[in-house]
Scaffold this motif. Structure first.
Motif, PDB file in Angstrom:
ATOM      1  N   SER A 378       0.840  -1.199   0.000  1.00  0.00           N
ATOM      2  CA  SER A 378       0.000   0.000   0.000  1.00  0.00           C
ATOM      3  C   SER A 378       0.871   1.243   0.000  1.00  0.00           C
ATOM      4  CB  SER A 378      -0.918   0.005   1.230  1.00  0.00           C
ATOM      5  OG  SER A 378      -1.782   1.115   1.203  1.00  0.00           O
ATOM      6  N   LEU A 379       0.811   1.997  -1.117  1.00  0.00           N
ATOM      7  CA  LEU A 379       1.627   3.202  -1.284  1.00  0.00           C
ATOM      8  C   LEU A 379       0.776   4.413  -1.639  1.00  0.00           C
ATOM      9  CD1 LEU A 379       4.494   1.617  -3.435  1.00  0.00           C
ATOM     10  CD2 LEU A 379       4.458   1.952  -0.953  1.00  0.00           C
ATOM     11  N   PHE A 380      -0.540   4.354  -1.477  1.00  0.00           N
ATOM     12  CA  PHE A 380      -1.387   5.458  -1.912  1.00  0.00           C
ATOM     13  C   PHE A 380      -1.191   6.691  -1.024  1.00  0.00           C
ATOM     14  CE2 PHE A 380      -4.252   3.407   1.176  1.00  0.00           C
ATOM     15  CZ  PHE A 380      -4.850   4.481   1.813  1.00  0.00           C
ATOM     16  N   SER A 381      -1.548   7.821  -1.577  1.00  0.00           N
ATOM     17  CA  SER A 381      -1.416   9.112  -0.884  1.00  0.00           C
ATOM     18  C   SER A 381       0.018   9.366  -0.435  1.00  0.00           C
ATOM     19  CB  SER A 381      -2.377   9.206   0.309  1.00  0.00           C
ATOM     20  OG  SER A 381      -3.727   9.205  -0.142  1.00  0.00           O
ATOM     21  N   THR A 382       0.955   9.089  -1.345  1.00  0.00           N
ATOM     22  CA  THR A 382       2.361   9.453  -1.156  1.00  0.00           C
ATOM     23  C   THR A 382       2.793  10.244  -2.392  1.00  0.00           C
ATOM     24  OG1 THR A 382       3.220   7.465  -2.218  1.00  0.00           O
ATOM     25  CG2 THR A 382       2.766   7.320   0.140  1.00  0.00           C
ATOM     26  N   ASP A 383       4.062  10.629  -2.417  1.00  0.00           N
ATOM     27  CA  ASP A 383       4.590  11.358  -3.564  1.00  0.00           C
ATOM     28  C   ASP A 383       5.413  10.449  -4.472  1.00  0.00           C
ATOM     29  OD1 ASP A 383       4.629  13.840  -4.869  1.00  0.00           O
ATOM     30  OD2 ASP A 383       6.649  14.281  -4.134  1.00  0.00           O
ATOM     31  N   ILE A 384       5.141   9.138  -4.371  1.00  0.00           N
ATOM     32  CA  ILE A 384       5.816   8.158  -5.226  1.00  0.00           C
ATOM     33  C   ILE A 384       5.538   8.493  -6.697  1.00  0.00           C
ATOM     34  CG2 ILE A 384       5.771   5.742  -5.954  1.00  0.00           C
ATOM     35  CD1 ILE A 384       7.215   5.836  -3.443  1.00  0.00           C
ATOM     36  N   SER A 385       6.555   8.377  -7.538  1.00  0.00           N
ATOM     37  CA  SER A 385       6.401   8.750  -8.954  1.00  0.00           C
ATOM     38  C   SER A 385       7.032   7.699  -9.849  1.00  0.00           C
ATOM     39  CB  SER A 385       7.045  10.118  -9.197  1.00  0.00           C
ATOM     40  OG  SER A 385       8.431  10.079  -8.887  1.00  0.00           O
ATOM     41  N   GLY A 386       6.968   7.975 -11.152  1.00  0.00           N
ATOM     42  CA  GLY A 386       7.559   7.071 -12.133  1.00  0.00           C
ATOM     43  C   GLY A 386       6.588   5.992 -12.562  1.00  0.00           C
ATOM     44  N   PRO A 387       7.057   5.026 -13.345  1.00  0.00           N
ATOM     45  CA  PRO A 387       6.191   3.953 -13.828  1.00  0.00           C
ATOM     46  C   PRO A 387       5.959   2.885 -12.757  1.00  0.00           C
ATOM     47  CG  PRO A 387       8.405   3.613 -14.631  1.00  0.00           C
ATOM     48  CD  PRO A 387       8.427   4.931 -13.894  1.00  0.00           C
ATOM     49  N   ILE A 388       4.919   2.108 -12.945  1.00  0.00           N
ATOM     50  CA  ILE A 388       4.666   0.955 -12.082  1.00  0.00           C
ATOM     51  C   ILE A 388       5.506  -0.195 -12.611  1.00  0.00           C
ATOM     52  CG2 ILE A 388       2.929  -0.671 -11.234  1.00  0.00           C
ATOM     53  CD1 ILE A 388       0.843   1.540 -11.717  1.00  0.00           C
ATOM     54  N   PRO A 389       6.433  -0.735 -11.813  1.00  0.00           N
ATOM     55  CA  PRO A 389       7.329  -1.771 -12.343  1.00  0.00           C
ATOM     56  C   PRO A 389       6.586  -3.064 -12.660  1.00  0.00           C
ATOM     57  CG  PRO A 389       7.695  -1.454  -9.983  1.00  0.00           C
ATOM     58  CD  PRO A 389       6.764  -0.380 -10.418  1.00  0.00           C
ATOM     59  N   PRO A 413       1.034  -2.372 -15.952  1.00  0.00           N
ATOM     60  CA  PRO A 413       1.703  -3.462 -16.659  1.00  0.00           C
ATOM     61  C   PRO A 413       0.793  -4.667 -16.855  1.00  0.00           C
ATOM     62  CG  PRO A 413       3.138  -2.551 -14.977  1.00  0.00           C
ATOM     63  CD  PRO A 413       1.792  -1.941 -14.763  1.00  0.00           C
ATOM     64  N   GLN A 414       0.940  -5.292 -18.012  1.00  0.00           N
ATOM     65  CA  GLN A 414       0.120  -6.460 -18.336  1.00  0.00           C
ATOM     66  C   GLN A 414       0.319  -7.564 -17.305  1.00  0.00           C
ATOM     67  OE1 GLN A 414      -2.075  -6.715 -21.044  1.00  0.00           O
ATOM     68  NE2 GLN A 414      -2.747  -8.540 -19.909  1.00  0.00           N
ATOM     69  N   GLU A 415       1.527  -7.685 -16.757  1.00  0.00           N
ATOM     70  CA  GLU A 415       1.811  -8.737 -15.780  1.00  0.00           C
ATOM     71  C   GLU A 415       0.935  -8.607 -14.536  1.00  0.00           C
ATOM     72  OE1 GLU A 415       5.528  -8.116 -18.203  1.00  0.00           O
ATOM     73  OE2 GLU A 415       3.992  -6.860 -17.275  1.00  0.00           O
ATOM     74  N   ILE A 416       0.681  -7.345 -14.131  1.00  0.00           N
ATOM     75  CA  ILE A 416      -0.191  -7.125 -12.974  1.00  0.00           C
ATOM     76  C   ILE A 416      -1.641  -7.445 -13.337  1.00  0.00           C
ATOM     77  CG2 ILE A 416      -1.068  -5.384 -11.373  1.00  0.00           C
ATOM     78  CD1 ILE A 416       1.656  -4.052 -11.455  1.00  0.00           C
ATOM     79  N   THR A 437      -5.531   1.745 -21.703  1.00  0.00           N
ATOM     80  CA  THR A 437      -5.161   0.777 -20.686  1.00  0.00           C
ATOM     81  C   THR A 437      -5.091  -0.576 -21.355  1.00  0.00           C
ATOM     82  OG1 THR A 437      -7.477   0.421 -20.118  1.00  0.00           O
ATOM     83  CG2 THR A 437      -6.284   2.035 -18.815  1.00  0.00           C
ATOM     84  N   PRO A 438      -4.397  -1.548 -20.750  1.00  0.00           N
ATOM     85  CA  PRO A 438      -4.332  -2.869 -21.366  1.00  0.00           C
ATOM     86  C   PRO A 438      -5.722  -3.421 -21.653  1.00  0.00           C
ATOM     87  CG  PRO A 438      -2.762  -2.707 -19.570  1.00  0.00           C
ATOM     88  CD  PRO A 438      -3.572  -1.457 -19.542  1.00  0.00           C
ATOM     89  N   GLU A 439      -5.837  -4.132 -22.775  1.00  0.00           N
ATOM     90  CA  GLU A 439      -7.146  -4.603 -23.244  1.00  0.00           C
ATOM     91  C   GLU A 439      -7.822  -5.493 -22.209  1.00  0.00           C
ATOM     92  OE1 GLU A 439      -9.029  -6.889 -27.132  1.00  0.00           O
ATOM     93  OE2 GLU A 439      -6.886  -6.439 -27.019  1.00  0.00           O
ATOM     94  N   SER A 440      -7.023  -6.305 -21.461  1.00  0.00           N
ATOM     95  CA  SER A 440      -7.617  -7.210 -20.486  1.00  0.00           C
ATOM     96  C   SER A 440      -8.312  -6.458 -19.366  1.00  0.00           C
ATOM     97  CB  SER A 440      -6.541  -8.132 -19.899  1.00  0.00           C
ATOM     98  OG  SER A 440      -5.538  -7.379 -19.256  1.00  0.00           O
ATOM     99  N   VAL A 441      -7.808  -5.237 -19.057  1.00  0.00           N
ATOM    100  CA  VAL A 441      -8.460  -4.419 -18.041  1.00  0.00           C
ATOM    101  C   VAL A 441      -9.684  -3.734 -18.631  1.00  0.00           C
ATOM    102  CG1 VAL A 441      -8.199  -2.445 -16.516  1.00  0.00           C
ATOM    103  CG2 VAL A 441      -6.341  -4.076 -16.744  1.00  0.00           C
ATOM    104  N   ALA A 442      -9.532  -3.158 -19.833  1.00  0.00           N
ATOM    105  CA  ALA A 442     -10.625  -2.401 -20.436  1.00  0.00           C
ATOM    106  C   ALA A 442     -11.857  -3.261 -20.670  1.00  0.00           C
ATOM    107  CB  ALA A 442     -10.163  -1.787 -21.752  1.00  0.00           C
TER     108      ALA A 442
END
Length: 473
Positions: A378-389, A413-416, A437-442
């Motif tokens: 859980s990292l929500f409501s932080t200033d974390i940036s960049g891509p999701i690995p 990421p598709q892996e997630i 967004t990835p097709e599997s999510v959409a």
């Protein structure tokens, strides 16, 4: 000439100290000295009253040789007046009431600071209770120590207002539930049978009194219970003050559970000498200061819960030395800085929560993908940036991933997304900053249903702004 009469010798004044007033007596208090009398000067003793008009036998005056060889030198600024029964009702190697009470006092003064024995203090109340009950003899030193320490705990936390198992006198006024009278606090039964107390052989090894309306500070005297392994006072809400420094003496201590109280101040540095400590649960308090770099000394620590406090400073690199850590919750504080690279050694982590620390920054480390047991990140409501690995998609045990309200960017990421397809990922929150967004999510029916509720028709087809969604089996 008639010789002048020899004047009577003037007795030496008694050393001021703790005094005991016999119950129902109109005579002067019996002084119990905190310093040995001068050589050849016996301590003054007033006989206890009897039921007849005259005493049946002369009072016993202890000789100087009976005085303890070593006594404390200090005196409290204001001596308490404590009550005792007019005569000793238990047989303790032929001790008189005065000798018995004096020897108990010596044990008490070895546990508590003399200055704490002020009138109406928890320590004075506990000592007075020992005198009134006349349950133990001084040669049963461990029993005296344990009964006294637990009585200090009772009086320090307003025991008469506990929810369960108050002493009999208090329960008579405001009835409280208890399995039996023998398990009530301050009962005449063995202290090992008292509510919330567990013993190994004859020594207290566990105190577990949670959600019982304890109100007040936890006493330093608990640190004298040398065999204590587990302290649990969680959910009492009103336990206040700081964690006592005296608990550093508990070499066998493995677990401290004090969550959901009103504990203040920093975590004492003395606590880091408890090398056997495995669990430290202090969440939902008012603890301040920073996370000490000395946490790295607690080699056996597996659980560290410090969420919902007032803790400041950066995430210490030394936590990475705790390779046995399984549960680490630092959320809802005022922490800052990036997740240290040294944390890559905590591969046994199952839970990591850093959310609601608005100044935690940097990127999500890729080494988190190596934490095979991780179930909650859980990292929500932080200033974390960049891509999701994409490495997070390798976490086959991951059940909950919360990344919303951050500076993350890019696509999920598709892996997630595949973790959902496998039925493992239950909850996922994020912000998708790109239009695709990835097709599997959409095409996921849960997402489509959510989008139909919150998005205008004109954007449903090719834009999903995903703030929060939940997958349920």
């Amino acid at each position: 000439p008639t010789p002048a009469p020899t004047p009577a010798p003037t007795p030496a004044p008694a050393t001021p100290g703790l005094t005991l007033s016999p119950v129902g007596s109109t005579t002067a208090p019996i002084p119990f000295q905190t310093e040995p009398p001068e050589q050849g000067t016996p301590p003054p003793v007033t006989p206890a009253p009897s039921s007849s008009s005259a005493p049946s036998e002369s009072p016993t005056t202890p000789s100087p040789s009976q005085s303890p060889s070593s006594m404390p030198s200090g005196n409290p600024s204001s001596s308490p007046s404590l009550s005792a029964a007019p005569s000793l009702t238990i047989l303790c190697d032929g001790l008189t009431l005065e000798e018995w009470a004096q020897q108990l006092l010596e044990i008490v003064l070895d546990i508590s600071d003399l200055t704490e024995l002020e009138p109406e203090s928890p320590q004075a109340e506990a000592y007075e209770w020992l005198l009134d009950e006349q349950i133990v003899c001084p040669d049963e030193e461990e029993d005296v120590l344990q009964r006294y320490v637990m009585a200090v705990l009772y009086f320090s936390t307003n025991g008469d207002s506990w929810t369960n198992c108050t002493r009999a006198e208090a329960s008579a006024v405001n009835p409280t539930l208890c399995p039996s009278d023998g398990t009530r606090f301050l009962s005449t039964s063995d202290v090992c049978f008292w509510f919330g107390v567990t013993c190994g052989r004859s020594s207290i090894t566990e105190i577990s009194i949670d959600e019982n309306n304890l109100d007040g500070p936890l006493p330093d005297e608990i640190g004298k219970l040398e065999e204590l392994e587990d302290i649990d006072f969680d959910g009492n809400r009103f336990i206040s003050g700081q964690i006592p420094d005296g608990w550093a003496n508990l070499d066998e201590l493995m677990s401290i559970d004090l969550d959901n109280n009103a504990i203040t101040g920093p975590i004492p540095e003395s606590l880091f000498t408890n090398s056997r400590l495995e669990n430290l649960d202090l969440d939902s308090n008012e603890i301040s200061g920073s996370i000490s770099t000395r946490f790295g000394e607690l080699d056996n620590l597996e659980l560290l819960l410090l969420d919902k406090n007032l803790i400041t400073g950066t995430l210490p690199t030394e936590l990475g030395e705790l390779d046995r850590m399984r549960f680490l919750t630092l959320d809802t504080n005022f922490l800052s800085g990036p997740i240290p690279d040294t944390w890559d050694s905590m591969e046994r982590l199952r839970v990591l929560t850093l959310h609601k620390n608005v100044n935690i920054n940097g990127t999500i480390p890729t080494f988190l993908g190596d934490f095979e047991d991780l179930q909650l990140l859980s990292l929500f409501s932080t200033d974390i940036s960049g891509p999701i690995p994409s490495e997070l998609g390798e976490l086959t045990e991951l059940r909950n991933l919360f990344l919303h309200n951050t500076q993350l960017e890019g696509t999920m990421p598709q892996e997630i997304c595949d973790l959902r397809t496998s039925g493992r990922l239950i909850q996922l929150s994020a912000i998708a900053l790109e239009k695709k967004t990835p097709e599997s999510v959409a095409r996921n029916p849960h997402v489509v249903q959510l989008a139909s509720r919150i998005l205008p028709k004109r954007v449903r087809g090719d834009l999903i702004v995903l703030i929060y969604f939940s997958f349920e089996n």
